[in-house]
Scaffold this motif. Structure first.
Motif, mmCIF file in Angstrom:
data_model
loop_
_atom_site.group_PDB
_atom_site.id
_atom_site.type_symbol
_atom_site.label_atom_id
_atom_site.label_comp_id
_atom_site.label_asym_id
_atom_site.label_seq_id
_atom_site.Cartn_x
_atom_site.Cartn_y
_atom_site.Cartn_z
ATOM 1 N N GLU A 291 3.989 -0.873 8.831
ATOM 2 C CA GLU A 291 3.067 -1.040 7.703
ATOM 3 C C GLU A 291 3.588 -2.076 6.708
ATOM 4 O O GLU A 291 2.806 -2.811 6.086
ATOM 5 C CB GLU A 291 2.867 0.307 6.992
ATOM 6 C CG GLU A 291 2.167 1.372 7.824
ATOM 7 C CD GLU A 291 0.687 1.083 8.033
ATOM 8 O OE1 GLU A 291 0.149 0.188 7.337
ATOM 9 O OE2 GLU A 291 0.084 1.728 8.904
ATOM 10 N N ARG B 264 0.849 -1.190 0.000
ATOM 11 C CA ARG B 264 0.000 0.000 0.000
ATOM 12 C C ARG B 264 0.888 1.244 0.000
ATOM 13 O O ARG B 264 1.178 1.828 1.037
ATOM 14 C CB ARG B 264 -0.913 -0.043 1.209
ATOM 15 C CG ARG B 264 -1.836 -1.253 1.203
ATOM 16 C CD ARG B 264 -2.468 -1.479 2.558
ATOM 17 N NE ARG B 264 -3.285 -0.349 2.933
ATOM 18 C CZ ARG B 264 -3.733 -0.153 4.180
ATOM 19 N NH1 ARG B 264 -3.410 -0.998 5.124
ATOM 20 N NH2 ARG B 264 -4.476 0.891 4.459
ATOM 21 N N GLN C 188 6.876 3.586 11.969
ATOM 22 C CA GLN C 188 5.527 3.329 11.458
ATOM 23 C C GLN C 188 5.569 2.719 10.062
ATOM 24 O O GLN C 188 4.788 1.810 9.742
ATOM 25 C CB GLN C 188 4.720 4.630 11.434
ATOM 26 C CG GLN C 188 3.235 4.418 11.120
ATOM 27 C CD GLN C 188 2.433 5.696 11.235
ATOM 28 O OE1 GLN C 188 2.953 6.724 11.677
ATOM 29 N NE2 GLN C 188 1.175 5.643 10.847
ATOM 30 N N ARG C 189 6.496 3.185 9.214
ATOM 31 C CA ARG C 189 6.620 2.602 7.870
ATOM 32 C C ARG C 189 7.018 1.131 7.948
ATOM 33 O O ARG C 189 6.501 0.288 7.199
ATOM 34 C CB ARG C 189 7.630 3.394 7.039
ATOM 35 C CG ARG C 189 7.131 4.739 6.557
ATOM 36 C CD ARG C 189 8.040 5.305 5.483
ATOM 37 N NE ARG C 189 9.377 5.564 5.991
ATOM 38 C CZ ARG C 189 9.755 6.723 6.539
ATOM 39 N NH1 ARG C 189 8.883 7.715 6.642
ATOM 40 N NH2 ARG C 189 10.985 6.889 6.962
ATOM 41 N N SER D 68 1.018 8.506 3.091
ATOM 42 C CA SER D 68 0.234 9.132 4.150
ATOM 43 C C SER D 68 1.048 9.256 5.438
ATOM 44 O O SER D 68 0.962 10.269 6.141
ATOM 45 C CB SER D 68 -1.034 8.315 4.412
ATOM 46 O OG SER D 68 -1.759 8.851 5.508
ATOM 47 N N VAL D 69 1.837 8.238 5.750
ATOM 48 C CA VAL D 69 2.701 8.293 6.931
ATOM 49 C C VAL D 69 3.646 9.479 6.828
ATOM 50 O O VAL D 69 3.840 10.237 7.778
ATOM 51 C CB VAL D 69 3.496 6.978 7.085
ATOM 52 C CG1 VAL D 69 4.591 7.135 8.140
ATOM 53 C CG2 VAL D 69 2.574 5.837 7.459
ATOM 54 N N VAL E 7 -0.468 4.265 1.749
ATOM 55 C CA VAL E 7 -0.321 4.299 3.200
ATOM 56 C C VAL E 7 1.032 4.881 3.581
ATOM 57 O O VAL E 7 1.146 5.702 4.496
ATOM 58 C CB VAL E 7 -0.483 2.884 3.793
ATOM 59 C CG1 VAL E 7 -0.135 2.880 5.278
ATOM 60 C CG2 VAL E 7 -1.899 2.386 3.577
#
Length: 345
Positions: free
Chosen positions: A324, A49, A320-321, A55-56, A52
């Motif tokens: 994900e 994604r 966070q990446r 967006s992060v 996503v």
């Protein structure tokens, strides 16, 4: 690893047939050939994604602007115009690109450029009024020397960390080692063995050292070893060394062709965006020193705070990446293992 996996998915990746040599019967050699298409290893209903990840990144910048400017859509105040330009340069540049500046004397990461900072290979600690904290640190050399001398006799060589080191006795080993008192990566900062050197930690705290998001460490340069010429490529920080004990004339830096001696009790400050190397030519004695990466003195207090905020959020976004991408990476690794197992049958 993550970069490679993203490239696989983002492009129409074709793997050429691979040849592997394996022993045949009676000592002969046979070649096994196969073709693998990793794009078939990812379920179509669970694509990577990219939206996503974008967006992060965007949310990270909004959080930075909120904390630094007061809101995600607020303009930078006049005191942070240079920081705003730094952020624009960072967002526009690839993280592994660099630029040559000052007729090639310096190298700077493209995403670390910061406008209008004084570039000087070696700074004069005694005459610079903004280095009062360094002169206070010099005054505590003996206290730190006694502590480091006592500890260094009992430390295992693996305690001294060199991210670029090879085997301890390898001729390519620079002999440089650090025991971090502060680390710019939070998960590593929590593991810093500060208890080994409480006097050094107290000295840095008491003088108000403006430690940048990199390293503050007790460092060692082994006798008869040297760090080859390189640049650290971050222009908004300088490096201070306070030599504690070691040879008096045989250990030094070469910065932009100029020699900067490590003399116990006498602090040095250098700009490591200039080409530099480190040397200890003594046959037996190691040089031990306090190493501090600190904010460039041209930066205002607001700018230092903004850079601290930015690097904290960069670290959180990186975590966070990874979170994900973890399911996708796990599926691909499992698929590769399965493919390898089937080929070896």
């Amino acid at each position: 690893m993550v970069t490679m996996l993203l490239a696989m998915r983002a492009t129409s990746w074709v793997v050429l047939p691979e040849q592997r040599v394996s022993p045949g019967r009676s000592g002969s050699v046979r070649v096994r050939t196969w073709t693998t298409n990793p794009s078939d290893l990812v379920d179509d209903d669970e694509p990577i994604r990219f939206g996503v990840l974008e967006s992060v990144e965007e949310q990270m910048w909004r959080r930075v602007r909120t904390e630094v400017y007061g809101g995600p859509d607020y303009a930078a105040p006049a005191s942070l115009e240079r920081f705003e330009e730094h952020c624009k340069l960072r967002r526009a540049a690839a993280s592994d690109d660099w630029v040559h500046v000052d007729e090639g004397k310096r190298v700077v990461y493209a995403d670390q450029q910061y406008p209008n900072l004084t570039a000087r290979a070696i700074w004069d600690v005694a005459s610079e009024p903004r280095f009062a904290w360094i002169r206070e640190l010099e005054a505590r050399t003996e206290d730190m020397r006694v502590e480091v001398l006592a500890r260094s006799r009992t430390l295992h060589y693996k305690t001294w960390q060199d991210p670029n080191a090879s085997a301890p006795e390898s001729p390519t080993n620079s002999g440089w080692g650090m025991i971090h008192l502060h680390h710019h990566k939070p998960h590593l900062d929590r593991k810093c063995p500060r208890r080994l050197f409480p006097r050094c930690v107290s000295a840095l705290r008491d003088v108000g050292a403006p430690i940048a998001p990199r390293y503050a460490s007790v460092a060692r340069q082994r006798a008869g070893r040297a760090i080859k010429t390189h640049t650290d490529r971050i222009p908004w920080m300088l490096t201070c060394h306070v030599p504690l004990f070691g040879p008096k004339r045989n250990a030094y830096l070469l910065v932009d062709g100029e020699r900067c001696d490590w003399t116990p009790g006498k602090a040095t400050v250098v700009d490591t965006t200039f080409h530099h190397s480190a040397h200890n030519d003594h046959q037996y004695d190691d040089m031990h020193l306090l190493h501090v990466d600190f904010f460039h003195p041209d930066l205002s207090r607001d700018e230092c705070h903004a850079l601290q905020v930015l690097h904290r959020h960069l670290g959180l976004a990186k975590t966070q990446r990874k979170r994900e991408l973890k399911p996708v990476v796990s599926r691909l690794e499992a698929a590769f293992r399965a493919a390898d197992a089937s080929r070896d049958e």
